[in-house]
Scaffold this motif. Structure first.
Motif, PDB file in Angstrom:
ATOM      1  N   TRP A  11       0.829  -1.207   0.000  1.00  0.00           N
ATOM      2  CA  TRP A  11       0.000   0.000   0.000  1.00  0.00           C
ATOM      3  C   TRP A  11       0.862   1.254   0.000  1.00  0.00           C
ATOM      4  CZ3 TRP A  11      -0.206   3.565   4.143  1.00  0.00           C
ATOM      5  CH2 TRP A  11      -1.144   4.591   3.984  1.00  0.00           C
ATOM      6  N   SER A  66      -7.718   3.068  -1.866  1.00  0.00           N
ATOM      7  CA  SER A  66      -7.444   2.459  -0.559  1.00  0.00           C
ATOM      8  C   SER A  66      -7.919   1.020  -0.456  1.00  0.00           C
ATOM      9  CB  SER A  66      -8.098   3.294   0.549  1.00  0.00           C
ATOM     10  OG  SER A  66      -7.533   4.577   0.599  1.00  0.00           O
ATOM     11  N   LYS A  67      -8.007   0.314  -1.592  1.00  0.00           N
ATOM     12  CA  LYS A  67      -8.449  -1.075  -1.541  1.00  0.00           C
ATOM     13  C   LYS A  67      -7.514  -1.937  -0.696  1.00  0.00           C
ATOM     14  CE  LYS A  67     -10.918  -1.026  -5.948  1.00  0.00           C
ATOM     15  NZ  LYS A  67     -10.939  -1.509  -7.360  1.00  0.00           N
ATOM     16  N   LEU A  93      -5.878  -0.945   1.891  1.00  0.00           N
ATOM     17  CA  LEU A  93      -6.171  -0.677   3.300  1.00  0.00           C
ATOM     18  C   LEU A  93      -7.409  -1.438   3.749  1.00  0.00           C
ATOM     19  CD1 LEU A  93      -5.519   3.063   4.232  1.00  0.00           C
ATOM     20  CD2 LEU A  93      -4.244   1.015   4.863  1.00  0.00           C
ATOM     21  N   TYR A  94      -8.379  -1.570   2.869  1.00  0.00           N
ATOM     22  CA  TYR A  94      -9.559  -2.367   3.202  1.00  0.00           C
ATOM     23  C   TYR A  94      -9.163  -3.836   3.395  1.00  0.00           C
ATOM     24  CZ  TYR A  94     -12.002   1.744   1.311  1.00  0.00           C
ATOM     25  OH  TYR A  94     -12.444   3.012   1.060  1.00  0.00           O
ATOM     26  N   SER A 136      -7.530  -4.150   6.727  1.00  0.00           N
ATOM     27  CA  SER A 136      -8.518  -4.144   7.809  1.00  0.00           C
ATOM     28  C   SER A 136      -9.208  -5.493   7.921  1.00  0.00           C
ATOM     29  CB  SER A 136      -9.560  -3.045   7.565  1.00  0.00           C
ATOM     30  OG  SER A 136      -8.950  -1.778   7.524  1.00  0.00           O
ATOM     31  N   TYR A 188     -13.282   6.713   3.898  1.00  0.00           N
ATOM     32  CA  TYR A 188     -12.245   5.677   3.883  1.00  0.00           C
ATOM     33  C   TYR A 188     -12.118   5.026   5.259  1.00  0.00           C
ATOM     34  CZ  TYR A 188     -10.552   7.064  -0.735  1.00  0.00           C
ATOM     35  OH  TYR A 188     -10.440   7.301  -2.082  1.00  0.00           O
ATOM     36  N   SER A 223     -13.002   1.140   6.237  1.00  0.00           N
ATOM     37  CA  SER A 223     -11.974   0.306   6.880  1.00  0.00           C
ATOM     38  C   SER A 223     -12.522  -0.349   8.145  1.00  0.00           C
ATOM     39  CB  SER A 223     -10.741   1.150   7.220  1.00  0.00           C
ATOM     40  OG  SER A 223     -10.134   1.654   6.047  1.00  0.00           O
ATOM     41  N   PHE A 234     -13.034  -4.356   8.938  1.00  0.00           N
ATOM     42  CA  PHE A 234     -12.439  -4.938  10.139  1.00  0.00           C
ATOM     43  C   PHE A 234     -13.487  -5.706  10.950  1.00  0.00           C
ATOM     44  CE2 PHE A 234     -11.643  -4.467  14.734  1.00  0.00           C
ATOM     45  CZ  PHE A 234     -10.476  -5.210  14.838  1.00  0.00           C
TER      46      PHE A 234
END
Length: 647
Positions: free
Chosen positions: A141, A151-152, A154-155, A158, A204, A208, A212
């Protein structure tokens, strides 16, 4: 290459059946879809059930061991990708990036503790896979931030973090470092991305959080399955209160978590030795890589260093026997630091011939660790705990009640009873008698067992001293009300002996001891201890093998086979059956040739038989082990007199 080398080695050294520590419990829990010890491991249980259902190779334990090997090999592969990504510049030769990455991953693969965990059914290799995935996703990332604000990744981070929490909370070590790394990367790259973000930061963040929380729904497995009363139902978390207690590990906090500054400092000093045990001299290259990373990649260095610091902080607060397993995230980082140090070392060389020579030298490093740790971690003929559990079950009377005290003598029996169908006895775990859910289970599953049960409420409301009294009362209540109608067995522990010695005799009928009345006749004692013989344990045939495994020495040999043989010898001696007594003492010496009790027992037998030279020899050996034993000295003098008189 890395995956198949490590997986091949792990399969070659894989434990063929149930192994040590939590292995028996986790296999049983998976096979029966039960509830494991806190925090419950729902993901591990469900993944394992799918794996052992789809893979038709070997027995159930072997398949679960293979799953650990698979997770470990995938973690090693991820270490390769992480080390590769840490390259600080595009080198002239691609091999200067690839070779150190391969070496780093194989160094982890053949490190002592990681390899040990890869060949048994345990939860730590899946932890390792999650840790390496999280680190790699964040590094990936970071690279993508200059190209796009998408931000895929980051997803995905999470989601993987949340999923890891449904297995084990050890990945919490990565949370502070991950938050720092994300914030530092966003600040560093602010205004440098080529595209503008499509969403505001708050969206975002909310997405996230959603990704999670989504996998955390797997925790619902615990109350749903507990309500169906599976055969292994640790904590019975079918209510909100018991569910929270289970996943928050309330029952272990008093036992393991310490706060004394002196103990913490001593733990820190002793735990530092683990790194030498894992990597030998290679840890020096890890220190070099550590400082080079500090110099060249400050943000990444702080990210990894923060993970290491949190890992150390939590681990030094624990006093469990297998504490080195908790350092596996730090062992992963150490192998990455070693690989990064090698990577920078190869970048110094420009000539191909020199480069290839250095690459050859680097490949010797994991080979050295392989050779050093192969003997200890080669478990392909490791049947000890299987045979130990079999000896517990097959040397007791049918439908007996067996009290167990620690993990080593209950987990393999769970496996044999619930997975392989050796339904010989009813097990009661002494340590479980405190929480109310366990006596309730006993009453449901063994209704003919007579004892009074009074609920005491939540564990957190019970003082430590009161808890000990409750356990003691419940234990004695079961023994006193049932020993005359139901055969009751237990391992020999001083705590059990002290509780029962005034009223009962603990008779070594097999590996475990039977509770009998002190007025029992010698004829009945002889009949009971002679009818049940201990089956040979395959792992006891080689002394060299016995003493390579501390869990075997401490928990099983000394408190199982060895003490049983000695106590049987003592009983035969008291009944003047010297031939049988001699046989039992000799069995004890085959396990531990330095057993002063067995040497002394043989000495007394030979003295009574008039074999004074043999008696003298055994007393001499016993005195070497225990030089201050006045009684042995006296017997030596008696032997000397008898030998002189005879001559």
């Amino acid at each position: 290459l890395v995956f198949f080398i490590s997986f091949g080695v792990y399969l070659h050294t894989l434990t063929p059946t149930v192994g040590f520590h939590d292995s028996g419990e986790l296999i049983t829990c998976t096979w029966t879809l039960g509830i494991a010890h806190p925090p419950g491991y729902p993901l591990y249980t469900l993944l394992g059930k799918v794996f052992i259902t789809l893979i038709p190779i070997g027995n159930i334990a072997y398949r679960m061991n293979m799953e650990s090997a698979l997770f470990a090999s995938l973690a090693c592969m991820m270490v390769y990708f992480i080390t590769l990504k840490l390259s600080t510049r595009a080198p002239e030769h691609q091999s200067t990036r690839i070779i150190p990455s391969i070496v780093a991953s194989l160094i982890l693969a053949f490190s002592l503790t990681f390899w040990e965990q890869a060949v048994i059914a345990e939860k730590y290799t899946l932890n390792a896979l999650f840790a390496t995935l999280i680190i790699f996703i964040l590094l990936k990332w970071q690279d993508s931030r200059l190209k796009t604000p998408d931000s895929k990744l980051l997803y995905l981070f999470s989601f993987i973090l949340g999923l890891s929490f449904t297995h084990h909370f050890q990945t919490i070590y990565l949370v502070p470092a991950s938050v720092f790394f994300i914030i530092a990367t966003l600040i560093k790259n602010r205004g440098r991305t080529k595209k503008k973000p499509q969403l505001t930061p708050i969206f975002y963040f909310l997405f996230s959080i959603f990704f999670f929380l989504l996998p955390l729904t797997l925790w619902l497995y615990l109350p749903l399955r507990a309500s169906q009363d599976p055969v292994l139902n640790w904590g019975d978390p079918d209510t909100l209160n018991k569910f929270i207690e289970h996943i928050s590990v309330v029952s272990y906090k008093e036992t393991y978590f310490i706060s004394s500054s002196k103990i913490l400092f001593n733990n820190l000093k002793s735990h530092l030795q683990f790194f030498h045990h894992q990597f030998s001299f290679l840890i020096l290259f890890g220190i070099i890589g550590f400082f080079i990373l500090l110099w060249k990649r400050m943000v990444i260095f702080l990210f990894l260093a923060l993970i290491a610091s949190v890992n150390i902080f939590f681990s030094i607060h624990y006093t469990i026997y297998n504490i080195q397993d908790y350092y596996i995230p730090l062992f992963i980082l150490s192998s990455i630091f070693i690989g990064f140090g090698f990577l920078e070392l190869l970048n110094l060389f420009k000539l191909k011939i020199v480069l290839y020579f250095m690459a050859f030298i680097l490949f010797i490093c994991p080979t050295f660790l392989f050779k050093s740790h192969y003997y200890y971690n080669n478990k392909r003929k490791y049947y000890f705990f299987y045979d130990y559990g079999r000896n517990i079950l097959k040397t007791v009377e049918k439908n007996a009640v067996i009290f167990t005290y620690n993990d080593e003598n209950i987990f393999p029996v769970w496996y044999l009873e619930y997975v392989e169908g050796m339904d010989y006895a009813f097990l009661i775990n002494y340590a479980f008698l405190l929480p109310d859910w366990y006596p309730e289970q006993i009453k449901e599953r063994k209704p003919d067992l007579r004892f009074m049960y009074k609920p005491y409420g939540d564990l957190k409301d019970i003082r430590k001293e009161d808890g000990k009294r409750i356990v003691l009362n419940r234990f004695l209540d079961i023994v006193n009300n049932n020993f005359s109608s139901v055969p009751i067995y237990m391992p020999y522990y001083r705590q059990f002996y002290d509780l029962l010695k005034d009223k009962y005799l603990m008779l070594p009928e097999g590996i475990f001891y039977r509770v009998v009345d002190k007025t029992i006749s010698d004829d009945k004692i002889c009949r009971l201890i002679s009818k049940n013989r201990i089956f040979p344990a395959r792992y006891l045939n080689n002394k060299k093998d016995i003493f390579k495994d501390k869990r075997v020495i401490i928990s099983i040999i000394e408190q199982g086979y060895l003490f049983t043989y000695i106590d049987r010898g003592d009983l035969y001696f008291k009944m003047r059956i010297y031939e049988e007594a001699e046989c039992e003492y000799r069995k004890a010496l085959t396990i531990d040739s330095n057993s002063k009790e067995a040497l002394y027992g043989l000495g007394i037998i030979y003295f009574n038989k008039g074999l004074y030279k043999k008696a003298y020899f055994n007393f001499t050996q016993a005195l070497k082990i225990d030089p201050n034993n006045a009684y042995v000295k006296q017997m030596l003098e008696e032997c000397q007199k008898k030998i002189v008189d005879k001559n």
